[in-house]
Every structure is written in C-alpha cells, then in structure tokens.
Write an enzyme that holds these catalytic residues in place. Structure first.
Site, PDB file in Angstrom:
ATOM      1  N   HIS A  23       0.841  -1.206   0.000  1.00 15.77           N
ATOM      2  CA  HIS A  23       0.000   0.000   0.000  1.00 15.77           C
ATOM      3  C   HIS A  23       0.875   1.254   0.000  1.00 15.77           C
ATOM      4  O   HIS A  23       0.594   2.215  -0.727  1.00 15.77           O
ATOM      5  CB  HIS A  23      -0.871   0.046   1.266  1.00 15.77           C
ATOM      6  CG  HIS A  23      -1.945  -0.994   1.339  1.00 15.77           C
ATOM      7  ND1 HIS A  23      -2.119  -1.800   2.444  1.00 15.77           N
ATOM      8  CD2 HIS A  23      -2.920  -1.337   0.467  1.00 15.77           C
ATOM      9  CE1 HIS A  23      -3.164  -2.599   2.242  1.00 15.77           C
ATOM     10  NE2 HIS A  23      -3.659  -2.346   1.053  1.00 15.77           N
ATOM     11  N   LYS A  26     -15.953  -7.568   3.965  1.00  7.74           N
ATOM     12  CA  LYS A  26     -14.880  -8.036   4.841  1.00  7.74           C
ATOM     13  C   LYS A  26     -15.187  -7.694   6.300  1.00  7.74           C
ATOM     14  O   LYS A  26     -15.752  -6.635   6.583  1.00  7.74           O
ATOM     15  CB  LYS A  26     -13.548  -7.357   4.472  1.00  7.74           C
ATOM     16  CG  LYS A  26     -13.024  -7.670   3.074  1.00  7.74           C
ATOM     17  CD  LYS A  26     -11.734  -6.894   2.816  1.00  7.74           C
ATOM     18  CE  LYS A  26     -11.182  -7.142   1.422  1.00  7.74           C
ATOM     19  NZ  LYS A  26     -10.030  -6.253   1.114  1.00  7.74           N
ATOM     20  N   ARG A  56      -2.344  -6.247  -8.316  1.00  5.41           N
ATOM     21  CA  ARG A  56      -1.269  -7.245  -8.318  1.00  5.41           C
ATOM     22  C   ARG A  56      -1.447  -8.285  -9.419  1.00  5.41           C
ATOM     23  O   ARG A  56      -0.502  -8.986  -9.744  1.00  5.41           O
ATOM     24  CB  ARG A  56      -1.216  -7.949  -6.961  1.00  5.41           C
ATOM     25  CG  ARG A  56      -0.725  -7.076  -5.836  1.00  5.41           C
ATOM     26  CD  ARG A  56      -1.134  -7.591  -4.499  1.00  5.41           C
ATOM     27  NE  ARG A  56      -2.595  -7.573  -4.383  1.00  5.41           N
ATOM     28  CZ  ARG A  56      -3.262  -7.685  -3.244  1.00  5.41           C
ATOM     29  NH1 ARG A  56      -2.609  -7.871  -2.128  1.00  5.41           N
ATOM     30  NH2 ARG A  56      -4.577  -7.634  -3.225  1.00  5.41           N
ATOM     31  N   SER A  67      -3.001  -7.774   2.721  1.00  5.60           N
ATOM     32  CA  SER A  67      -3.349  -7.665   4.143  1.00  5.60           C
ATOM     33  C   SER A  67      -3.816  -9.009   4.685  1.00  5.60           C
ATOM     34  O   SER A  67      -3.481  -9.389   5.816  1.00  5.60           O
ATOM     35  CB  SER A  67      -4.451  -6.622   4.334  1.00  5.60           C
ATOM     36  OG  SER A  67      -4.006  -5.358   3.942  1.00  5.60           O
TER      37      SER A  67
HETATM   38  O1  PNS Z   1      -8.818  -2.541   0.359  1.00  4.65           O
HETATM   39  P1  PNS Z   1     -10.162  -2.923  -0.213  1.00  4.65           P
HETATM   40  O2  PNS Z   1     -10.957  -3.749   0.786  1.00  4.65           O
HETATM   41  O3  PNS Z   1     -10.060  -3.584  -1.554  1.00  4.65           O
HETATM   42  O4  PNS Z   1     -10.944  -1.542  -0.448  1.00  4.65           O
HETATM   43  C1  PNS Z   1     -12.283  -1.532  -0.887  1.00  4.65           C
HETATM   44  C2  PNS Z   1     -12.947  -0.222  -0.466  1.00  4.65           C
HETATM   45  C3  PNS Z   1     -12.920  -0.088   1.062  1.00  4.65           C
HETATM   46  C4  PNS Z   1     -12.203   0.946  -1.082  1.00  4.65           C
HETATM   47  C5  PNS Z   1     -14.417  -0.252  -0.971  1.00  4.65           C
HETATM   48  O5  PNS Z   1     -15.107  -1.338  -0.380  1.00  4.65           O
HETATM   49  C6  PNS Z   1     -15.155   1.059  -0.685  1.00  4.65           C
HETATM   50  O6  PNS Z   1     -15.035   2.003  -1.440  1.00  4.65           O
HETATM   51  N1  PNS Z   1     -15.913   1.104   0.443  1.00  4.65           N
HETATM   52  C7  PNS Z   1     -16.648   2.305   0.843  1.00  4.65           C
HETATM   53  C8  PNS Z   1     -18.162   2.132   0.572  1.00  4.65           C
HETATM   54  C9  PNS Z   1     -18.425   2.317  -0.909  1.00  4.65           C
HETATM   55  O7  PNS Z   1     -18.226   3.372  -1.458  1.00  4.65           O
HETATM   56  N2  PNS Z   1     -18.911   1.218  -1.534  1.00  4.65           N
HETATM   57  C10 PNS Z   1     -19.176   1.209  -2.972  1.00  4.65           C
HETATM   58  C11 PNS Z   1     -17.890   0.890  -3.739  1.00  4.65           C
HETATM   59  S1  PNS Z   1     -18.115   1.061  -5.476  1.00  4.65           S
END
Ligand code: PNS
Length: 160
Positions: free
Chosen positions: A17, A41, A90, A127
């Site tokens: 990250h 998650k 990745r 992670s």
């Molecule tokens: O590290 P990750 O888990 O791949 O990140 C995903 C994350 C947290 C960026 C995504 O789930 C997110 O944007 N969550 C906030 C809520 C939201 O906007 N959901 C719609 C995503 S299109």
C-alpha cells in the site's frame, strides 16, 4: 492543485500500500488516503486503529493525509475535490475486483480510477496473507511497518 484519493480497507496497511501511495504522490500534488469500510470483509482492526497505523506509515510523506470515511467513497470523492482514485493491482484477481468499483465510482462521482501495477518485489503482499502469517506467528517484518507488526503481535497474543 491536483488531488488523488487512495482508498482501501487497510486492515492493516502493508508495504505494498505504501508503495502505491508514494507513486500516487509522485503524480499528484496531494494524496488523501481514505480508510473505508468494505462491506464484504470483517476487519481485524477497528477503523480508528487502521487510520492510526496508516498515519504512522505515511508520517514522512509530504502532501499525504489520512482520512476515515465510514460512508460511500463516491460522496467523499465529490466533496474532496479529488480528480482521480489511484489503486494498486497485483494481478487479474485484483483487476476483476477493482474494475466494477472503478466503474461504479465513476458513475456516481464522475471521478476516474487509475490503476498502478504493483511493484514485483511487493506483489506477494496482501493484508489477508499478512494476517494469516502473523496469526500463525510467522515473520512479517519485511511486509509491514514496525507499528503494524507490533499491533499484529498484540492481536495474536505474541510478545512485542
Ligand atoms: O482494500 P479494499 O478492501 O479492496 O478496499 C475496498 C474499499 C474499502 C475501497 C471499498 O469497499 C469502498 O469504497 N468502500 C466504501 C463504501 C463504498 O463506497 N462502496 C461502494 C464501492 S463502489
């Protein structure tokens, strides 16, 4: 002033990250690292702890700030003045997961997502694998910051 957002659940932040955040900062004047909630998650660490660990990891990086966003990322994109989202990928599994989110975020906020290919020396780091290694008391020193390692040791009942 061109602002990029690097969003993620950062549970916990890894050296992969940090590399993506550094590279985003090399392309944009300011980078906002958004610690958000991934509905798919169940995090090990609280939002506050995840933010604190990212803050510690980016402390030396000028022009980089950390923000907790418990709601919709697109709402934050619209209010923050960001012109891009930057995410590391990745491989094909990451692309398959990230493209629908990029398209939804563009639909909701008109903000584009830029993908950067993970550095090959860091592309084995995730992670979830870091947590699995730490859970079984394996070494994580060259995968995460010292603060994250200590927090993992505490979470999994190891001496600091
Ligand atoms: O590290 P990750 O888990 O791949 O990140 C995903 C994350 C947290 C960026 C995504 O789930 C997110 O944007 N969550 C906030 C809520 C939201 O906007 N959901 C719609 C995503 S299109």
């Amino acid at each position: 002033m061109r602002i990029a957002v690097c969003p993620g659940s950062f549970d916990p932040v890894t050296l992969g990250h940090i590399d993506v955040i550094r590279r985003a900062r090399s392309m944009f004047d300011r980078v906002l690292v958004v610690v958000a909630v991934n509905a798919g998650k169940t995090p090990l660490f609280s939002l506050d702890t995840r933010v604190a660990l990212v803050q510690d990891a980016v402390a030396g990086l000028d022009g980089v700030e950390v923000v907790a966003v418990p709601g919709l990322l697109a709402d934050f994109l619209a209010s923050s003045g960001a012109c891009a989202v930057v995410k590391g990928v990745r491989g094909s599994a990451d692309i398959a997961a990230e493209v629908p989110m990029a398209l939804m975020n563009r639909h909701l906020s008109q903000v584009e997502t830029i993908f950067v290919a993970a550095d090959p020396t860091l592309s084995h780091i995730s992670s979830s694998l870091v947590k699995d290694v730490a859970r079984h008391h394996g070494p994580v020193d060259d995968l995460v910051s010292a603060a994250v390692r200590d927090e993992l040791h505490t979470a999994f009942g190891l001496e600091r």
